[in-house]
Scaffold this motif. Structure first.
Motif, PDB file in Angstrom:
ATOM      1  N   ALA A 151       0.839  -1.210   0.000  1.00 26.20           N
ATOM      2  CA  ALA A 151       0.000   0.000   0.000  1.00 26.20           C
ATOM      3  C   ALA A 151       0.869   1.254   0.000  1.00 26.20           C
ATOM      4  N   PRO A 155       1.552   4.440  -4.576  1.00 25.50           N
ATOM      5  CA  PRO A 155       1.637   5.752  -5.245  1.00 25.50           C
ATOM      6  C   PRO A 155       2.964   5.942  -5.977  1.00 25.50           C
ATOM      7  N   ARG A 219      -7.918   8.178 -14.294  1.00 28.54           N
ATOM      8  CA  ARG A 219      -9.327   8.373 -13.905  1.00 28.54           C
ATOM      9  C   ARG A 219      -9.651   7.411 -12.770  1.00 28.54           C
ATOM     10  N   PRO A 220      -9.924   7.931 -11.551  1.00 33.55           N
ATOM     11  CA  PRO A 220     -10.216   7.018 -10.433  1.00 33.55           C
ATOM     12  C   PRO A 220     -11.413   6.113 -10.701  1.00 33.55           C
ATOM     13  N   LYS A 223     -10.921   2.618 -12.467  1.00 39.43           N
ATOM     14  CA  LYS A 223     -10.059   1.581 -11.897  1.00 39.43           C
ATOM     15  C   LYS A 223     -10.778   0.247 -11.841  1.00 39.43           C
ATOM     16  N   ARG A 226     -12.154  -3.301  -6.601  1.00 41.88           N
ATOM     17  CA  ARG A 226     -11.475  -4.205  -5.679  1.00 41.88           C
ATOM     18  C   ARG A 226     -12.269  -5.482  -5.502  1.00 41.88           C
ATOM     19  N   ARG A 260     -16.120   4.470  -4.705  1.00 40.04           N
ATOM     20  CA  ARG A 260     -14.916   5.026  -5.276  1.00 40.04           C
ATOM     21  C   ARG A 260     -15.218   6.184  -6.228  1.00 40.04           C
ATOM     22  N   ASN A 263     -15.805   9.165  -4.027  1.00 43.77           N
ATOM     23  CA  ASN A 263     -14.536   9.637  -3.471  1.00 43.77           C
ATOM     24  C   ASN A 263     -13.694  10.308  -4.553  1.00 43.77           C
ATOM     25  N   GLY A 264     -13.650   9.653  -5.696  1.00 43.71           N
ATOM     26  CA  GLY A 264     -12.843  10.169  -6.808  1.00 43.71           C
ATOM     27  C   GLY A 264     -13.312  11.557  -7.193  1.00 43.71           C
ATOM     28  N   ALA A 266     -15.076  13.683  -5.393  1.00 40.12           N
ATOM     29  CA  ALA A 266     -14.811  14.640  -4.311  1.00 40.12           C
ATOM     30  C   ALA A 266     -13.352  15.070  -4.365  1.00 40.12           C
ATOM     31  N   GLU A 267     -12.474  14.069  -4.541  1.00 39.21           N
ATOM     32  CA  GLU A 267     -11.047  14.326  -4.643  1.00 39.21           C
ATOM     33  C   GLU A 267     -10.750  15.373  -5.716  1.00 39.21           C
ATOM     34  N   GLU A 268     -11.316  15.086  -6.882  1.00 36.41           N
ATOM     35  CA  GLU A 268     -10.897  15.866  -8.040  1.00 36.41           C
ATOM     36  C   GLU A 268     -11.491  17.253  -8.097  1.00 36.41           C
ATOM     37  N   SER A 269     -12.698  17.400  -7.534  1.00 39.93           N
ATOM     38  CA  SER A 269     -13.314  18.716  -7.634  1.00 39.93           C
ATOM     39  C   SER A 269     -13.018  19.549  -6.398  1.00 39.93           C
ATOM     40  N   GLY A 270     -12.122  19.071  -5.543  1.00 36.61           N
ATOM     41  CA  GLY A 270     -11.837  19.760  -4.276  1.00 36.61           C
ATOM     42  C   GLY A 270     -11.132  21.077  -4.453  1.00 36.61           C
TER      43      GLY A 270
ATOM     44  N   MET B 154     -13.430  20.121 -13.319  1.00 35.77           N
ATOM     45  CA  MET B 154     -12.168  20.152 -12.575  1.00 35.77           C
ATOM     46  C   MET B 154     -11.166  19.077 -13.025  1.00 35.77           C
ATOM     47  N   ARG B 219      -0.345  14.612  -5.407  1.00 38.73           N
ATOM     48  CA  ARG B 219      -0.529  13.939  -4.102  1.00 38.73           C
ATOM     49  C   ARG B 219      -1.835  14.417  -3.482  1.00 38.73           C
ATOM     50  N   LYS B 223      -3.274  18.411  -0.903  1.00 38.72           N
ATOM     51  CA  LYS B 223      -4.179  19.436  -1.430  1.00 38.72           C
ATOM     52  C   LYS B 223      -4.511  20.458  -0.360  1.00 38.72           C
ATOM     53  N   ARG B 226     -10.330  21.905   2.076  1.00 40.21           N
ATOM     54  CA  ARG B 226     -11.528  22.658   1.708  1.00 40.21           C
ATOM     55  C   ARG B 226     -11.953  23.566   2.838  1.00 40.21           C
ATOM     56  N   GLU B 267      -7.721   5.250  -2.433  1.00 43.30           N
ATOM     57  CA  GLU B 267      -7.688   5.407  -3.879  1.00 43.30           C
ATOM     58  C   GLU B 267      -6.417   4.828  -4.463  1.00 43.30           C
ATOM     59  N   GLU B 268      -5.312   5.278  -3.872  1.00 41.31           N
ATOM     60  CA  GLU B 268      -4.033   4.991  -4.511  1.00 41.31           C
ATOM     61  C   GLU B 268      -3.558   3.569  -4.322  1.00 41.31           C
ATOM     62  N   SER B 269      -3.933   2.962  -3.183  1.00 40.34           N
ATOM     63  CA  SER B 269      -3.425   1.619  -2.951  1.00 40.34           C
ATOM     64  C   SER B 269      -4.417   0.566  -3.432  1.00 40.34           C
TER      65      SER B 269
END
Lengths: 270, 270
Positions: A151, A155, A219-220, A223, A226, A260, A263-264, A266-270, B154, B219, B223, B226, B267-269
């Motif tokens: 884990a 990254p 693109r999250p 993926k 899981r 996901r 989350n993805g 939210a992550e990207e538009s933060g 975004m 990363r 970020k 918010r 996300e990443e792992s």
């Protein structure tokens, strides 16, 4: 998969641009240059751009996005890892043959090796790439590697893979530039003969292929979902990669995808 | 901020490599080349690599990571957006002057413009960059743009920004290659005179700067947190970017960071 149609369009576009690049580099070496051979001459040099585009660019790009193909999600993660690693090993093999071709050519013609920025960045990529493959196998294919190590390094694995891929494309663009300047004399590169235009377009195709692979890979929501985890190994090989799917896998997959996706976003538009 | 020390080391390293690149390009044009001038000659051409490295590479890179600097998190998001946009506009201005210099030089010497792959990819970047800036202002600085449009665009804004930045670096590497081949005659580029080594190292520095900026920018845990949202505008300018911090902002910030850190890791792992 969210936006399956968009994924499919972009993946097919990447394939088309990738095969287009291979067609262009083939046209270059077979129609405009001296064809292919292994005699220390120009025909041997020509394996260099050809195998780099086929192996180090196209195959590496496909290896990067192979987990994203929804029709592979029925295959086990373990099998997909072998395919991912196998494609990278194949890409590396072609890159090595390609490097041998250019060294042979330089040595036969008494041209120094390793003087250009193209060769410096290219050599760095050819050294870092097998290091990345060996690290990947050690961390993600050897069952003994603990989960937290996998884990923690993910990254880095993802980033360095994309960085090497991008460096290879930048190296190719420098290589095209060099070859057009050295190879075209009258008419010269600056006179824009058809060969120059063809190889410039090849450069744009290779850059576009890189851009598409990077978009798909980052693109999250695209993926591989899981897999539900029921550990198959009892000892200290506690790795999420060794888990087998259970009967609830399909249902879980949808839930996981949805989580996901949110989350993805939210992550990207933060 | 999670891993603040690691962030600080990498950011300072990026600054050092960036200033190193500027020092190297200055040494190149002032010590090895004809210096700087605006006379249609070689001294005018020299503004091209200098302003590209300062503006289109260094300033663009800083503009990309400016939201990540923890000591700016006390400033309002709105102010940081103006700084982000302002740095990009400054970078673009220097890039345009730099392009004018090379066109002037070509025209004075009767060298054709726009024949090389360097010029094709470079022109694409010089066209896409202001388009990206205008889109960014329209979507994220004009209050009327609805939230869902901002959120939806975004990922595209981030990706295209990083893609343009990477393309500019690839273009610079091609430009260095071209100039070393055309500019060095005896000794030639292949004889590795000090100038060739200097510019090759400049190429590596620029690539390393790009790699550091891309790592810092991608990363999730680095970020800007918010801000807690109490809407300041009542009408249809329902945008998260128009919100003001309230008194609970600091507490919320920590919670938000923690949530984001976990999401990012998952996300990443994955």
């Amino acid at each position: 998969m969210e936006n399956y149609k968009q994924f499919l369009i972009l993946f097919l576009l990447a394939l088309a641009v990738g095969f287009g690049s291979i067609a262009f580099v083939l046209t270059w070496v077979l129609h405009y240059r001296e064809g292919l051979g292994w005699d220390g001459g120009a025909a041997e040099f020509n394996w260099h751009p050809l195998l780099m585009v086929i192996g180090f660019i196209f195959l590496q790009g496909i290896a990067i996005v192979v987990y994203r193909l929804p029709w592979t999600w029925r295959c086990s993660k373990q099998m997909m890892k072998f395919i991912h690693a196998g494609l990278h090993v194949l890409a590396f093999t072609l890159a090595v043959i390609s490097v041998v071709a250019v060294f042979d050519f330089h040595n036969a013609k008494n041209i120094p090796n390793m003087y250009s920025l193209h060769s410096w960045v290219g050599l760095a990529a050819v050294i870092l790439y097998p290091a990345q493959i060996v690290m990947g196998i050690a961390v993600y294919l050897i069952p003994a590697t603990p989960v937290y190590v996998r884990a923690a390094l993910m990254p880095v694995h993802v980033y360095s893979g994309l960085f090497i891929f991008t460096s290879v494309i930048a190296t190719a663009l420098m290589g095209f530039t060099e070859k057009l300047i050295f190879g075209l004399k009258s008419p010269a590169y600056k006179d824009s003969p058809p060969e120059a235009v063809l190889v410039n377009v090849l450069g744009l195709l290779v850059a576009a292929f890189g851009g598409l692979v990077l978009w798909i890979a980052t693109r999250p929501s695209w993926k591989r979902p899981r897999e539900e985890v029921t550990q198959s190994v009892s000892s200290n090989s506690t790795s999420p990669e060794d888990f087998k799917t259970d009967t609830a896998a399909t249902t879980r997959t949808h839930l996981d995808l949805e989580t996901r996706r949110r989350n993805g976003k939210a992550e990207e538009s933060g």
